[in-house]
Design a protein around this motif. Sequence first.
Motif, mmCIF file in Angstrom:
data_model
loop_
_atom_site.group_PDB
_atom_site.id
_atom_site.type_symbol
_atom_site.label_atom_id
_atom_site.label_comp_id
_atom_site.label_asym_id
_atom_site.label_seq_id
_atom_site.Cartn_x
_atom_site.Cartn_y
_atom_site.Cartn_z
ATOM 1 N N MET A 89 -8.223 2.115 -4.606
ATOM 2 C CA MET A 89 -7.178 2.278 -5.603
ATOM 3 C C MET A 89 -5.826 2.090 -4.931
ATOM 4 O O MET A 89 -5.552 2.720 -3.914
ATOM 5 C CB MET A 89 -7.269 3.662 -6.240
ATOM 6 N N LEU A 90 -5.006 1.257 -5.505
ATOM 7 C CA LEU A 90 -3.637 1.029 -5.057
ATOM 8 C C LEU A 90 -2.725 1.954 -5.851
ATOM 9 O O LEU A 90 -2.772 1.946 -7.086
ATOM 10 C CB LEU A 90 -3.242 -0.433 -5.286
ATOM 11 N N ILE A 91 -1.936 2.767 -5.176
ATOM 12 C CA ILE A 91 -1.040 3.705 -5.841
ATOM 13 C C ILE A 91 0.379 3.193 -5.739
ATOM 14 O O ILE A 91 0.865 2.884 -4.650
ATOM 15 C CB ILE A 91 -1.159 5.108 -5.211
ATOM 16 N N LYS A 92 1.047 3.101 -6.897
ATOM 17 C CA LYS A 92 2.426 2.609 -6.958
ATOM 18 C C LYS A 92 3.314 3.639 -7.631
ATOM 19 O O LYS A 92 2.913 4.257 -8.620
ATOM 20 C CB LYS A 92 2.516 1.323 -7.784
ATOM 21 N N ALA A 93 4.534 3.782 -7.122
ATOM 22 C CA ALA A 93 5.546 4.588 -7.792
ATOM 23 C C ALA A 93 6.150 3.731 -8.900
ATOM 24 O O ALA A 93 6.527 2.581 -8.674
ATOM 25 C CB ALA A 93 6.624 5.015 -6.802
ATOM 26 N N VAL A 94 6.190 4.282 -10.104
ATOM 27 C CA VAL A 94 6.755 3.582 -11.262
ATOM 28 C C VAL A 94 7.631 4.554 -12.031
ATOM 29 O O VAL A 94 7.547 5.770 -11.846
ATOM 30 C CB VAL A 94 5.656 3.021 -12.199
ATOM 31 N N GLY A 95 8.437 4.033 -12.924
ATOM 32 C CA GLY A 95 9.209 4.893 -13.809
ATOM 33 C C GLY A 95 8.291 5.547 -14.836
ATOM 34 O O GLY A 95 7.256 4.986 -15.214
ATOM 35 N N TYR A 96 8.677 6.721 -15.285
ATOM 36 C CA TYR A 96 7.889 7.416 -16.299
ATOM 37 C C TYR A 96 7.837 6.614 -17.599
ATOM 38 O O TYR A 96 6.933 6.790 -18.397
ATOM 39 C CB TYR A 96 8.498 8.809 -16.537
ATOM 40 N N ASP A 97 8.793 5.712 -17.762
ATOM 41 C CA ASP A 97 8.823 4.865 -18.958
ATOM 42 C C ASP A 97 8.179 3.493 -18.727
ATOM 43 O O ASP A 97 8.212 2.629 -19.611
ATOM 44 C CB ASP A 97 10.259 4.700 -19.464
ATOM 45 N N PRO B 15 5.400 0.715 -18.809
ATOM 46 C CA PRO B 15 4.332 0.573 -19.816
ATOM 47 C C PRO B 15 2.982 1.155 -19.402
ATOM 48 O O PRO B 15 2.293 1.774 -20.233
ATOM 49 C CB PRO B 15 4.237 -0.945 -20.023
ATOM 50 N N ASP B 16 2.596 1.016 -18.141
ATOM 51 C CA ASP B 16 1.325 1.588 -17.700
ATOM 52 C C ASP B 16 1.377 3.120 -17.714
ATOM 53 O O ASP B 16 0.410 3.781 -18.103
ATOM 54 C CB ASP B 16 0.949 1.095 -16.300
ATOM 55 N N ALA B 17 2.503 3.675 -17.295
ATOM 56 C CA ALA B 17 2.671 5.132 -17.318
ATOM 57 C C ALA B 17 2.632 5.642 -18.757
ATOM 58 O O ALA B 17 1.957 6.631 -19.060
ATOM 59 C CB ALA B 17 3.983 5.528 -16.635
ATOM 60 N N TYR C 18 -4.006 1.891 -9.505
ATOM 61 C CA TYR C 18 -4.562 0.638 -10.028
ATOM 62 C C TYR C 18 -5.850 0.275 -9.302
ATOM 63 O O TYR C 18 -5.932 0.373 -8.084
ATOM 64 C CB TYR C 18 -3.562 -0.501 -9.833
ATOM 65 N N VAL C 19 -6.833 -0.153 -10.064
ATOM 66 C CA VAL C 19 -8.074 -0.688 -9.523
ATOM 67 C C VAL C 19 -8.240 -2.079 -10.116
ATOM 68 O O VAL C 19 -8.262 -2.236 -11.341
ATOM 69 C CB VAL C 19 -9.283 0.210 -9.867
ATOM 70 N N ASP C 20 -8.306 -3.069 -9.239
ATOM 71 C CA ASP C 20 -8.407 -4.460 -9.677
ATOM 72 C C ASP C 20 -7.334 -4.821 -10.697
ATOM 73 O O ASP C 20 -7.591 -5.514 -11.689
ATOM 74 C CB ASP C 20 -9.800 -4.741 -10.255
ATOM 75 N N GLY C 21 -6.115 -4.307 -10.475
ATOM 76 C CA GLY C 21 -4.978 -4.628 -11.327
ATOM 77 C C GLY C 21 -4.870 -3.830 -12.611
ATOM 78 O O GLY C 21 -3.922 -4.012 -13.370
ATOM 79 N N THR C 22 -5.827 -2.962 -12.869
ATOM 80 C CA THR C 22 -5.813 -2.148 -14.091
ATOM 81 C C THR C 22 -5.372 -0.731 -13.771
ATOM 82 O O THR C 22 -5.893 -0.105 -12.842
ATOM 83 C CB THR C 22 -7.217 -2.119 -14.728
ATOM 84 N N ALA C 23 -4.436 -0.215 -14.551
ATOM 85 C CA ALA C 23 -3.959 1.155 -14.376
ATOM 86 C C ALA C 23 -5.042 2.120 -14.840
ATOM 87 O O ALA C 23 -5.453 2.085 -16.003
ATOM 88 C CB ALA C 23 -2.682 1.373 -15.175
ATOM 89 N N VAL C 24 -5.535 2.969 -13.914
ATOM 90 C CA VAL C 24 -6.634 3.882 -14.231
ATOM 91 C C VAL C 24 -6.296 5.347 -14.006
ATOM 92 O O VAL C 24 -7.080 6.216 -14.396
ATOM 93 C CB VAL C 24 -7.915 3.526 -13.453
ATOM 94 N N ALA C 25 -5.167 5.640 -13.377
ATOM 95 C CA ALA C 25 -4.850 7.027 -13.053
ATOM 96 C C ALA C 25 -3.343 7.202 -12.942
ATOM 97 O O ALA C 25 -2.615 6.247 -12.654
ATOM 98 C CB ALA C 25 -5.520 7.422 -11.734
#
Length: 158
Positions: free
Chosen positions: A1-9, A11-13, A52-59
Amino acid sequence: MLIKAVGYDHPDAVRLVEAIQQEVVERYGGPDETPVSVADFAPPRGLFLVGYVDGTAVACAGWRSHGEHGEDAELKRMYVVPSARGNGYARRLLAEIERTAREAGRRRVILETGDRQPEAVTLYRSAGYTDVEPFGLYACAPESIHLGKVLKEPAPAG
């Protein structure tokens, strides 16, 4: 799993937070009504992570400053999509929350969960979280469980 910091707003979040809120409705009859804002999770006072797993946001999970002087990190919106559960993603995300909160100078992570989320309670307790003084909107709710963990300084290199 690749973990990225994103804004709370991001789209994946937003999609993952909507999914956790739906799960909370199913378990408790209503959403988590704790006030949160995009600014709560903006560095340096907070952070929101998506896995992300294989480009899909899962967590996802985030922390925001808590306490009179922001000395604690309050864990919010920890979630793994049902199809991705059982792979250790929540534990990895929790470790990243702890690492980033510690690096941001927070002394402990605190959280509120509920008795209808036994898998969450098991995860947190197995990761060293113990009971803390109730806080926030659900401080007096009988089904609420308030946990915390003191963050240890990383061992010196070498």
